[in-house]
Scaffold this active site. Structure first.
Site, PDB file in Angstrom:
ATOM      1  N   HIS A   1       0.338  -9.739  14.288  1.00 26.18           N
ATOM      2  CA  HIS A   1       1.694  -9.942  14.789  1.00 26.18           C
ATOM      3  C   HIS A   1       1.908  -9.223  16.121  1.00 26.18           C
ATOM      4  O   HIS A   1       2.468  -9.783  17.061  1.00 26.18           O
ATOM      5  CB  HIS A   1       2.697  -9.458  13.744  1.00 26.18           C
ATOM      6  CG  HIS A   1       4.095  -9.669  14.192  1.00 26.18           C
ATOM      7  ND1 HIS A   1       4.652 -10.921  14.251  1.00 26.18           N
ATOM      8  CD2 HIS A   1       5.020  -8.820  14.669  1.00 26.18           C
ATOM      9  CE1 HIS A   1       5.874 -10.815  14.716  1.00 26.18           C
ATOM     10  NE2 HIS A   1       6.119  -9.555  14.979  1.00 26.18           N
TER      11      HIS A   1
ATOM     12  N   ASP B   1      -0.575  -0.377 -17.299  1.00 28.91           N
ATOM     13  CA  ASP B   1       0.519   0.214 -16.507  1.00 28.91           C
ATOM     14  C   ASP B   1       0.500  -0.268 -15.059  1.00 28.91           C
ATOM     15  O   ASP B   1       1.265   0.206 -14.228  1.00 28.91           O
ATOM     16  CB  ASP B   1       0.436   1.746 -16.547  1.00 28.91           C
ATOM     17  CG  ASP B   1      -0.860   2.268 -15.952  1.00 28.91           C
ATOM     18  OD1 ASP B   1      -1.705   1.458 -15.529  1.00 28.91           O
ATOM     19  OD2 ASP B   1      -1.033   3.504 -15.904  1.00 28.91           O
ATOM     20  N   GLY B   2      -0.417  -1.193 -14.727  1.00 28.25           N
ATOM     21  CA  GLY B   2      -0.424  -1.770 -13.381  1.00 28.25           C
ATOM     22  C   GLY B   2      -1.456  -1.160 -12.449  1.00 28.25           C
ATOM     23  O   GLY B   2      -1.672  -1.674 -11.347  1.00 28.25           O
TER      24      GLY B   2
ATOM     25  N   LYS C   1      13.424 -17.338  21.894  1.00 27.01           N
ATOM     26  CA  LYS C   1      14.017 -16.853  20.652  1.00 27.01           C
ATOM     27  C   LYS C   1      14.356 -15.373  20.788  1.00 27.01           C
ATOM     28  O   LYS C   1      13.631 -14.629  21.431  1.00 27.01           O
ATOM     29  CB  LYS C   1      12.984 -17.030  19.533  1.00 27.01           C
ATOM     30  CG  LYS C   1      13.422 -16.541  18.170  1.00 27.01           C
ATOM     31  CD  LYS C   1      12.274 -16.588  17.168  1.00 27.01           C
ATOM     32  CE  LYS C   1      11.712 -15.208  16.917  1.00 27.01           C
ATOM     33  NZ  LYS C   1      10.736 -15.153  15.821  1.00 27.01           N
TER      34      LYS C   1
HETATM   35  C1  R5P Z   1       7.918 -13.411  15.210  1.00 26.91           C
HETATM   36  O1  R5P Z   1       7.934 -12.820  16.242  1.00 26.91           O
HETATM   37  C2  R5P Z   1       6.744 -14.079  14.613  1.00 26.91           C
HETATM   38  O2  R5P Z   1       5.874 -14.586  15.567  1.00 26.91           O
HETATM   39  C3  R5P Z   1       7.190 -15.166  13.656  1.00 26.91           C
HETATM   40  O3  R5P Z   1       7.825 -16.161  14.412  1.00 26.91           O
HETATM   41  C4  R5P Z   1       8.133 -14.619  12.642  1.00 26.91           C
HETATM   42  O4  R5P Z   1       7.542 -13.528  11.974  1.00 26.91           O
HETATM   43  C5  R5P Z   1       8.544 -15.666  11.662  1.00 26.91           C
HETATM   44  O5  R5P Z   1       9.515 -15.131  10.839  1.00 26.91           O
HETATM   45  P1  R5P Z   1      10.546 -16.052  10.098  1.00 26.91           P
HETATM   46  O6  R5P Z   1       9.765 -17.122   9.386  1.00 26.91           O
HETATM   47  O7  R5P Z   1      11.268 -15.136   9.159  1.00 26.91           O
HETATM   48  O8  R5P Z   1      11.470 -16.616  11.112  1.00 26.91           O
END
Ligand code: R5P
Length: 296
Positions: free
Chosen positions: A127, A34-35, A191
């Site tokens: 992150h 069942d996992g 970005k």
């Molecule tokens: C974002 O702040 C992280 O440092 C990565 O650049 C991001 O998680 C990458 O995500 P994706 O490959 O979806 O652009």
């Protein structure tokens, strides 16, 4: 110290054990029809110092439960000091409620790991490092960016430049460290991500890449959009070759296709995520940190 290899990181645990000249703890795992997950230590761990190695790449939730069960078993059976090495610490985006009513998943995971008896946590290129400030136990965020840069440098690069695909402080720091490791210059792109739609925009800031090899260094490739935007911009500005080095190459969906489309030279990840791009090991990085760990 003895090393326990979780189902996500068996090879990595083996490398760590070898570098530490430490024994692996024999253990058995299986999934019921069942996992549900089953774990058993095949030797007595009471009184032992253990290092449990388990990365939490997708699918994160079953991998998390595996970690919880291994940790609970170790503590329940009387292990002494328990260190966790979780190279990819899933759910590490939110250090606070950015929108009203949001869950604090990173906080919950920290609380569970502590309640289950973890003494020390090691991770790699988390992150959002502010997440670690929610832990009460000692935590260490290691970086793989230097080792990734070294991997590319050993191939013989032409006038290399390391580029961060975004302008977050932690991302620029990683690029700077990678560049310093190989004696190269570094720069960064800018970005923005829409918090609701997740859409990414990378601005075409001028980078000095003409006729040079560029290495894009990032923590995660998820959809591949961030890295692909960076590769596209750097190629458009005249870069000779653009490599992408990433600590956690999740490479979801068509991420590899996206990167190939924009002309990436090579994608390199670490054994934080077990796939064909795992060409750099995080084992030596952990072993160095363990040797430098302050005594309690
Ligand atoms: C974002 O702040 C992280 O440092 C990565 O650049 C991001 O998680 C990458 O995500 P994706 O490959 O979806 O652009």
């Amino acid at each position: 110290m003895k090393v326990v290899g979780g189902p996500c990181s068996k090879d990595l645990a083996g490398k760590i054990a070898e570098l530490l000249s430490a024994p692996m703890v024999p253990a058995r795992t299986k999934r019921f029809p069942d996992g549900e997950f089953y774990f058993k230590f095949d030797e007595d761990v009471s009184g032992e110092d253990l290092l449990i190695v388990q990365s939490l790449y997708p699918p994160q939730d079953p991998h998390l439960l595996e970690l919880f069960l291994m940790l609970h078993t170790a503590r329940d059976l009387g292990a002494d000091r328990i260190r966790l090495f979780v190279p990819y610490l899933a759910y590490s985006r939110q250090d606070k409620r950015y929108l009203e009513g949001e869950c604090l998943s990173s906080k919950m995971i920290g609380e569970i790991l502590e309640d289950l008896g973890a003494d020390i946590l090691y991770t790699v290129d988390i992150h959002n490092r502010r997440v670690l400030s929610m832990y009460k136990i000692p935590t260490y965020n290691l970086t793989a960016s230097g080792e990734l840069a070294r991997y590319f440098a050993e191939k013989g690069l032409v006038n290399p430049i390391v580029v961060s695909p975004d302008d977050e402080e932690i991302a620029i720091e990683r690029a700077r460290y990678a560049a310093e490791t190989i004696g190269a210059e570094y720069d960064f792109l800018e970005k923005r991500r829409d918090r609701y739609t997740g859409e990414i925009v990378t601005y075409e800031k001028q980078v000095d890449v003409m006729d040079r090899d560029a290495i894009v260094i990032d923590d995660i490739i998820s959809t591949g959009k961030t890295a692909a935007n960076a590769v596209r911009i750097l190629k458009k500005q005249g870069a000779r070759r653009v490599f992408v080095g990433v600590s956690h190459a999740l490479l979801l969906g068509d991420a590899v296709g996206l990167l190939n489309e924009v002309g990436v030279e090579e994608i390199v990840g670490t054994d934080s995520v077990m796939n064909e791009y795992a060409k750099v090991s995080v084992a030596p990085i952990l072993v160095k940190a363990l040797k430098e760990e302050p005594s309690p």
